[in-house]
Design a protein around this motif. Sequence first.
Motif, PDB file in Angstrom:
ATOM      1  N   TRP A 335       3.169 -10.197  -9.367  1.00  9.10           N
ATOM      2  CA  TRP A 335       4.752  -9.347  -9.588  1.00  9.10           C
ATOM      3  C   TRP A 335       5.930 -10.042 -10.089  1.00  9.10           C
ATOM      4  CZ3 TRP A 335       3.628  -4.455  -7.581  1.00  9.10           C
ATOM      5  CH2 TRP A 335       2.241  -3.573  -6.925  1.00  9.10           C
ATOM      6  N   VAL A 351       3.834 -12.448  -1.666  1.00  2.02           N
ATOM      7  CA  VAL A 351       2.717 -11.760  -1.730  1.00  2.02           C
ATOM      8  C   VAL A 351       1.830 -11.355  -0.153  1.00  2.02           C
ATOM      9  CG1 VAL A 351       0.707 -10.025  -2.431  1.00  2.02           C
ATOM     10  CG2 VAL A 351       2.798 -10.752  -4.666  1.00  2.02           C
ATOM     11  N   GLU A 354      -1.838  -7.593  -0.468  1.00  2.00           N
ATOM     12  CA  GLU A 354      -2.985  -7.093  -2.336  1.00  2.00           C
ATOM     13  C   GLU A 354      -4.252  -6.101  -2.007  1.00  2.00           C
ATOM     14  OE1 GLU A 354      -3.531  -6.040  -4.308  1.00  2.00           O
ATOM     15  OE2 GLU A 354      -3.022  -6.071  -6.151  1.00  2.00           O
ATOM     16  N   THR A 356      -5.179  -4.114  -3.446  1.00  2.00           N
ATOM     17  CA  THR A 356      -5.734  -2.801  -3.814  1.00  2.00           C
ATOM     18  C   THR A 356      -6.820  -3.633  -5.303  1.00  2.00           C
ATOM     19  OG1 THR A 356      -4.017  -3.583  -5.883  1.00  2.00           O
ATOM     20  CG2 THR A 356      -3.700  -1.656  -4.095  1.00  2.00           C
ATOM     21  N   VAL A 365       0.068  -2.509   0.211  1.00  2.00           N
ATOM     22  CA  VAL A 365       0.678  -4.257  -0.287  1.00  2.00           C
ATOM     23  C   VAL A 365       2.174  -3.893   0.254  1.00  2.00           C
ATOM     24  CG1 VAL A 365       1.845  -4.594  -2.185  1.00  2.00           C
ATOM     25  CG2 VAL A 365      -0.289  -2.837  -2.794  1.00  2.00           C
ATOM     26  N   ILE A 367       4.495  -7.014  -0.185  1.00  2.00           N
ATOM     27  CA  ILE A 367       6.102  -8.309  -0.830  1.00  2.00           C
ATOM     28  C   ILE A 367       7.239  -8.687  -0.296  1.00  2.00           C
ATOM     29  CG2 ILE A 367       6.557  -9.089  -2.801  1.00  2.00           C
ATOM     30  CD1 ILE A 367       4.786  -6.952  -3.722  1.00  2.00           C
ATOM     31  N   ALA A 388       4.699  -4.997 -12.785  1.00  2.00           N
ATOM     32  CA  ALA A 388       2.930  -5.496 -11.786  1.00  2.00           C
ATOM     33  C   ALA A 388       1.948  -5.414 -13.235  1.00  2.00           C
ATOM     34  CB  ALA A 388       1.236  -4.746 -10.799  1.00  2.00           C
TER      35      ALA A 388
END
Length: 470
Positions: A335, A351, A354, A356, A365, A367, A388
């Motif tokens: 990212w 992060v 995450e 996904t 997500v 961050i 991303a």
Amino acid sequence: MIERKDIIPAPCLEEVHDRVTEYPALRILTDNTNSPYRWAKEITVDVVEIQTEVSGIRNFTLCNELGEADTTQPFQPFGIQGERDAWFLFGNGEMGLKPLQKATLKGKWKGLPETKAEFDRLYRGYDADADAFTVATDYRQDGEWKQCGKGQKLFNFDTETNVLRANIFIPFGDGINSFNTSDYDKDGFFRVTLESPSIGFGTEAYRKRFMEVMIHNSRCKEKHRREMPWEPSVPLLADAELSYTATAKISPADRNSPIIRLERITALPEQIPCATDRNGAFPFLLSAPAEYLLYFAFARAEGEKTIRMYIDMALPGEHIPFGCPQPDKRIQVRWELWNGISWQSIPSESVEAEETNGFTQSGFVEITLPGIIDGRHTDRQGRMWLRAALTGDISACLAIRNVWTNCIRVTADNGDGTPLPAGTIAGTTEVNGRLESVTQPCPASGGGPPRRKRNTPCASRRAYTTVTGP
């Protein structure tokens, strides 16, 4: 090609294009083929050439010895007499902005014999014919007239010897450089001069011949009289229009030229400076951290330091049957944050979540940004940008169906597994002035039947609620 009925090109406007330009701009977009970056990253721009062909200009200036002519009406381009060396000037301000290669004046001749045979019969008594009419063309530069091209026939005929439309062209070749009219007289920067025949269109020769025949016939008997000469006429030009061809060529290394400017249009509204290397090569694409990039824009992000979003993925029809990444080609996601000047890498430890798995499944997500977002991080629309960078086998990536921001995971206490369709959770049990709205974007389970009284709205451990602030 732009037709008369089409919208004319115009400079970019802030409210429409997110940028301002002095002249019309050309935008080059790639199609939806899988990763055009693979071939586009190998392209470098050494030379940019723009060719322009314009026709049908009716609004232009034409002057002769009588002054400025009204080109919307039939007029005599060579004046009333039409003698040899008669001239006219024509030009247009639009043409002065471009390096010209050729200019052409077109129109319809009037007041002339309709065929070549009639033309030759008319001028036979003057030792001339249709082919004898030629013109010379010049352009004005630095206060001087300079010849361009060779003399050309004024009248042309088709295969049936009928008179064709007027077609007077100004070529720029054979060592003659193309030019820009900013350095010379714009009121008349092309000149057309009647070069031959020596009698011009014969108005003066006709008057002289007419007097000679009249005097001769008055002194002799009828059988010795001469035939009266035919009266020639100075032609009219109607439906006049101007056309031109221009070509601009520049190397990206030539930064002093004002003709062409190169700018990249990216996901960001701001124009990214276009640096060239020592050889003047201009890379078609910016260097990127990965072959596949996904951009996210967030409104009203100033003052925030954490981004929370739920990415709802779906399987595109063209990906059926669905494949999985190869064991040695797992997808990795990095990212980056746009800080107003460049892309800043976000450390992996920032992060927080995450789920996904490289955009292969729906997930949460979260961050933590390097700092609090302020005006330096936002574009002119007030949006903050994240991107991303994906590396690896992206064949298993799904399509993004929705992105929900400000997501909070809620877990049911003592839930019995009752389904909770999307939209079931719509508020809190207690009013909270800091919340503008509460939305359950995705279906879940874990709540009780509607008849059971519960103290708090709830969802399963895999459900998310979107909370919007005021």
